[in-house]
Scaffold this motif. Structure first.
Motif, PDB file in Angstrom:
ATOM      1  N   LEU A   1      47.796  43.259  26.757  1.00  0.00           N
ATOM      2  CA  LEU A   1      47.610  41.942  26.147  1.00  0.00           C
ATOM      3  C   LEU A   1      48.594  40.962  26.760  1.00  0.00           C
ATOM      4  N   LEU A   2      48.088  39.812  27.155  1.00  0.00           N
ATOM      5  CA  LEU A   2      48.909  38.712  27.648  1.00  0.00           C
ATOM      6  C   LEU A   2      48.767  37.589  26.631  1.00  0.00           C
ATOM      7  N   ALA A   3      49.845  37.286  25.886  1.00  0.00           N
ATOM      8  CA  ALA A   3      49.731  36.370  24.750  1.00  0.00           C
ATOM      9  C   ALA A   3      50.790  35.283  24.799  1.00  0.00           C
ATOM     10  N   GLU A   4      50.332  34.035  24.900  1.00  0.00           N
ATOM     11  CA  GLU A   4      51.246  32.905  24.722  1.00  0.00           C
ATOM     12  C   GLU A   4      51.251  32.539  23.246  1.00  0.00           C
ATOM     13  N   ALA A   5      52.429  32.561  22.651  1.00  0.00           N
ATOM     14  CA  ALA A   5      52.592  32.204  21.241  1.00  0.00           C
ATOM     15  C   ALA A   5      53.546  31.024  21.178  1.00  0.00           C
TER      16      ALA A   5
END
Length: 670
Positions: free
Chosen positions: A48-52
């Motif tokens: 998973l590649l997640a920008e938060a």
């Protein structure tokens, strides 16, 4: 929805465990979206590649599924400070709220732990640079008798760059291993044992990468058993990885080698007489080489340094000195474990220098790398420091080894940060991390940026490369600082511009805190306590800094943070992209600058009640086509070109008011 996702969302909702047990916890829809994506990645052993975005609450969003899953997990953070914060503050609160008994451990690189053997050796050190160092050393000695974990971070008064640290900690090179008389009391061994027994291990990127690159910081045994990895502040990983998958050496470690030879020789009869001359020769050739490098650019390619004949001769002299020292040490290897280790270090040092010079084919450190990563793809460069130099061989592309290690692990991997995407797209960071078709999540900041903040584009300003830009910039930001009553970060792309602005702003009514005039932590503490200070900093203040509340109400960025094109590694990377038919600006320079700008912008709004003004001074945002890419990658600010709007923003400050209401500002396009 999977059972893990369901349980994790329940823990984070309005009636969940965290709301009931953690004071001030507020459920956030963005956090629930993130925790579901992380739980899915765990269930599927996927990537998973997640920008938060800022305010999502990503730390709790990954801690909850980690603790509920029961999977052996390694969490890696960007810095040691974040690692300590996560382990000592956030993790205990979430674990207590969930009521789970997961065994956890904190593990750092060996240079962060006291080495009892080297402390004993340092007691015989005849020279300390100052009475203050003597006093600090005595405090370390006193602390060594009462510490449980030997973590040097417990010595809060000791600066991170203290010259005492290398004297009382070990490295892979100088560790005696099982031959050490203090092996049974070794803090590194104890920390490693705790990590092996734990189900959740908190590390930092430096330690994780050192072991992935087979540098063996004492962590490699734990990697094969991990079922999940959380990489926080993942935007830092590619740049850091390039250092660890390369090879380097420096003047200071070799001076430490010479000092260790002297210390070890005191314990072996006749050794001092044998080693005195070669140790002195090494010290003198290093000092002479540093003198010969004076006048070179601070950073440059190997060929630039070796083009100066006296520098090439100086490196050759150091090779001879290392070989001379190795020859003197070899007959003494059986006399003590310490001298045996010194002989091995001298041999390794000579080999590294020869490989950097191109006089010997590189072998050991590159044997474990995949075929696509060969020394031919590396750039060799140097860096001069005030008291020494460092030389490095850096791979231009680390995506191959990162991908290989990740795939071999067969674990779930979550890469997350507040700044990963460029105009909503993950392609740049995915390519650099070696990710092929990962799961992605772009979760914008839940803060009400359009009401809590304002983006001011002053103008007209001259081109940033022009001579008068610094003067014009100070004139543009001074009225902003007057309107805000200080309370500002002013971030600069270059130290020279920072110093010039400091001189121009010293007559202001605000306390001025200037990077370089005090340690970073001290500057931040004084800034927070002042209540109306103005802090002038460089790139290091763009991330990892958290100032919540009124103390920080303005962030000024002088120029778009394009990397310096004369950096030897960066220059070589751009050339490689060009040779492969790519566009260096589009494929590397622009996305890197966008991510760096987003980091700086993220300092402004840190809570639901924060409010402030972002001042972007670079006129290229308005005059160049790529300016729109930067603006469209930022949170949904209201934009203005009018100073009067900034003044009105700070004038409209009643609690609960809409600070941007009725301001005639421009809505950003999306």
């Amino acid at each position: 929805m999977s059972l893990l996702a369901h349980a994790s969302r329940e823990a984070l909702d309005a009636q969940g465990a965290l709301a009931q047990h953690i004071a001030g916890f507020t459920p956030r829809p963005a956090q629930l979206h993130l925790v579901s994506a992380i739980a899915d990645a765990f269930d599927q052993r996927d990537v998973l590649l997640a920008e938060a975005g800022t305010g999502t609450g990503k730390t709790f969003a990954y801690l909850v599924p980690v603790l509920l899953s029961g999977m052996k997990t390694i969490i890696s953070t960007g810095t040691r400070a974040l690692q300590d914060q996560l382990y000592h503050r956030d993790l205990p609160r979430v674990r207590a709220a969930l009521g789970v008994g997961v065994e956890t451990a904190l593990l750092k690189g060996r240079a962060n732990y006291l080495c009892r053997y080297r402390l004993q050796q340092a007691r015989g050190e005849p020279r300390f640079a100052s009475p203050e160092q003597v006093a600090q050393f005595q405090r370390i000695v006193a602390w060594s008798g009462r510490t449980r974990f030997g973590d040097m971070a417990e010595m809060e008064a000791l600066p991170d760059d203290s010259p005492l640290l290398p004297m009382v900690t070990s490295t892979v090179d100088n560790c005696l291993g099982t031959e050490c008389p203090f092996w049974s009391e070794c803090f590194v061994v104890q920390a490693r044992q705790r990590a092996q027994a734990a189900n959740l291990v908190v590390v930092n990127h430096h330690l994780l990468l050192a072991d992935l690159a087979l540098k063996q910081e004492g962590f490699g045994e734990i990697l094969p058993g991990a079922e999940a990895f959380i990489i926080d502040e993942a935007h830092q990983l590619p740049e850091l990885a390039s250092n660890f998958f390369g090879e380097g050496f420096g003047m200071r470690p070799w001076q430490e080698l010479a000092r260790d030879c002297v210390a070890e020789s005191r314990l072996v009869g006749g050794a001092q007489a044998v080693l005195q001359a070669p140790v002195q020769q090494l010290d003198e050739t290093l000092r002479q080489l540093r003198a010969d490098m004076e006048g070179l650019p601070p950073r440059g390619t190997q060929w630039r340094a070796l083009a100066r004949p006296q520098v090439r001769e100086g490196f050759d002299a150091v090779v001879s000195a290392l070989q001379h020292l190795q020859g003197a040490l070899d007959p003494l290897r059986d006399a003590s474990p310490g001298l045996d280790a010194c002989a091995a270090r001298a041999r390794e040092a000579a080999g590294r220098l020869a490989r950097w010079l191109g006089d010997e084919a590189p072998v050991a450190d590159f044997d474990a790398l995949p075929e696509e990563h060969t020394p031919d793809n590396d750039v060799r460069w140097y860096e001069i420091t005030p008291r020494g130099f460092r030389c490095q061989r850096t791979p231009l592309d680390v995506s191959g080894p990162l991908r290989e290690h990740r795939e071999n692990s067969r674990a779930a991997w979550v890469f997350t940060s507040a700044t990963l995407a460029v105009d909503g797209d993950f392609e740049h960071i995915a390519t650099r991390l070696g990710l092929r078709d990962p799961m992605t999540l772009l979760q914008p900041s839940p803060f009400d940026w359009n009401h809590q903040a304002l983006c001011y584009l002053p103008g007209p300003l001259p081109d940033p490369a022009s001579r008068g830009y610094g003067t014009a910039l100070v004139a543009a930001i001074r009225p902003v600082l007057e309107a805000s009553g200080g309370r500002a970060f002013v971030l600069f792309a270059a130290h020279r511009a920072l110093r010039e602005a400091a001189e121009a702003l010293r007559d202001g009514p605000w306390p001025l805190f200037v990077q370089g005039e005090a340690p970073r932590a001290t500057l931040l503490q004084r800034f927070r306590e002042s209540g109306n200070g103005v802090l002038l900093g460089s790139a290091s203040f763009r991330e990892g800094v958290d100032v919540v509340g009124d103390a920080l109400s303005v962030v000024v960025i002088d120029k778009l943070p394009f990397a310096a094109p004369d950096d030897p590694v960066y220059e070589a990377r751009l050339d490689a992209i060009r040779r492969e038919g790519g566009n260096p600006f589009r494929d590397e320079q622009l996305p890197q600058a966008v991510i760096a700008l987003k980091q700086g912008v993220g300092r402004l709004i840190r809570s639901e009640t924060d409010r402030g003004v972002l001042v972007l001074c670079d006129p290229r945002l308005q005059t160049r086509g790529y300016g729109r890419v930067f603006l469209d990658s930022l949170p949904p600010f209201a934009l203005t070109h009018a100073l009067e709007d900034v003044q009105a923003f700070f004038a409209l400050a009643p609690a609960g008011a809409d600070p941007a209401a009725e301001l005639p500002v421009e809505a950003p396009s999306r």
